[in-house]
Enzyme design. Structure first.
Site, PDB file in Angstrom:
ATOM      1  N   SER A   1       2.183  -2.307   0.334  1.00 24.88           N
ATOM      2  CA  SER A   1       1.668  -1.194  -0.461  1.00 24.88           C
ATOM      3  C   SER A   1       2.740  -0.505  -1.292  1.00 24.88           C
ATOM      4  O   SER A   1       2.477  -0.061  -2.406  1.00 24.88           O
ATOM      5  CB  SER A   1       0.985  -0.171   0.455  1.00 24.88           C
ATOM      6  OG  SER A   1      -0.084  -0.758   1.155  1.00 24.88           O
TER       7      SER A   1
ATOM      8  N   HIS B   1       3.689   4.568  -0.220  1.00 26.03           N
ATOM      9  CA  HIS B   1       2.967   4.609  -1.489  1.00 26.03           C
ATOM     10  C   HIS B   1       3.705   5.477  -2.506  1.00 26.03           C
ATOM     11  O   HIS B   1       3.885   5.078  -3.662  1.00 26.03           O
ATOM     12  CB  HIS B   1       1.558   5.156  -1.267  1.00 26.03           C
ATOM     13  CG  HIS B   1       0.693   4.252  -0.445  1.00 26.03           C
ATOM     14  ND1 HIS B   1      -0.672   4.411  -0.354  1.00 26.03           N
ATOM     15  CD2 HIS B   1       0.989   3.174   0.325  1.00 26.03           C
ATOM     16  CE1 HIS B   1      -1.177   3.480   0.428  1.00 26.03           C
ATOM     17  NE2 HIS B   1      -0.184   2.718   0.864  1.00 26.03           N
TER      18      HIS B   1
END
Length: 295
Positions: free
Chosen positions: A200, A246
């Site tokens: 991610s 993220h």
């Protein structure tokens, strides 16, 4: 930042179109890099081409350095502009299969964890214990099918256009450095005994670079902003998501993508790889800081 329109200094520095020298322009052919005016530019899959390149009239033999076909960021144009994206997806898939077919210890060796086991036991594993490789291996490790499925779909749709626009070397650098930035921020802010994994951070780095690419092409930013907003909502509302990865990847990807695509041509390599180096310095600094806190 973009220069202000109407600046006399900028106007004097603009070259003339190679077919209409009296017309100043800031647009260049993405293949041969010759200046072209709006009447001469031809829409291409990435950027614009001059009429000669669009019509295949650039001539045979090796092109001189000034006119050699290049990507929008100055990279070499490849026969398969999505090859690295396919390879990255293949590596993630191979690790996913290995996680589910090899011993349970394989997964434990791949994930990002700060220090394990917790007190009062003596820690023997984790980044703080010298296993820095976990900052990298976690970027290719998934355990749940939905997790790898979502990340690989995002990698395919975001990675393809970016690889074509940046070239292979710059694209791979963007992917790896963004992933490392996500890992470093997770290591710094997350609990040292919480294991995290997934691509991610690197994928959010591609989100940031995609925004820079859309801006570079003067395309509509709204679809990118909406898609990014939706992903950020999921980031902060779903349980068991390492938001640190993220955010770290997104910030690094946006910075690197902007440097890759907006660097001045005469200092392109210095700005592009200098920015990557600065992000890597930050990654090492955050990792050393957290290690000092834990040991």
């Amino acid at each position: 930042m973009d220069h202000a329109a109407g600046s006399s200094q900028d106007a004097q520095s603009l070259p003339g179109c190679y077919r209409h020298p009296d017309r100043e322009t800031g647009i260049r052919c993405t293949r041969c890099e010759r200046p072209i005016c709006t009447d001469c530019m031809v829409n291409a899959s990435v950027g614009f081409h001059c009429p000669d390149c669009a019509g295949g009239r650039t001539g045979g033999g090796p092109a001189p350095a000034a006119s050699r076909p290049r990507t929008l960021a100055g990279g070499t144009i490849a026969a398969d502009p999505h090859l690295l994206t396919k390879i990255l997806i293949g590596i993630n898939a191979a690790v996913f299969i290995a996680v589910h077919t090899l011993s349970a210890s394989f997964l434990g060796d791949m994930v990002l964890i700060g220090r394990w086991p917790p007190a009062p036991f003596v820690p023997t594993e984790g980044v703080a214990e010298g296993e820095w490789y976990r900052l990298v291996t976690t970027m290719f490790t998934h355990e749940e099918i939905w997790h790898i499925g979502f990340n690989m779909l995002s990698l395919w749709f975001l990675g393809g256009p970016l690889e074509a626009a940046l070239g292979r070397a710059r694209y791979l650098t963007l992917y790896l450095v963004s992933g490392l930035a996500g890992s470093a921020l997770t290591y710094l802010l997350a609990s040292p005994t919480t294991a995290t994994l997934g691509a991610s951070g690197a994928v959010f780095g591609l989100f940031g670079a995609t925004a820079a690419l859309v801006r570079r092409l003067n395309a509509d930013m709204r679809p990118v902003i909406v898609l990014l907003a939706i992903n950020l909502v999921f980031t902060f509302t779903w349980a068991n998501i390492a938001w640190q990865a993220h955010i770290g990847g997104l910030v690094a990807g946006a910075a690197i993508g902007y440097a890759m695509l907006h660097a001045p041509r005469e200092r392109r390599a210095l700005v592009q790889y200098g920015t990557c180096a600065l992000v890597l310095v930050a990654v090492v600094g955050l990792t050393l800081l957290r290690t000092a806190q834990l040991t």
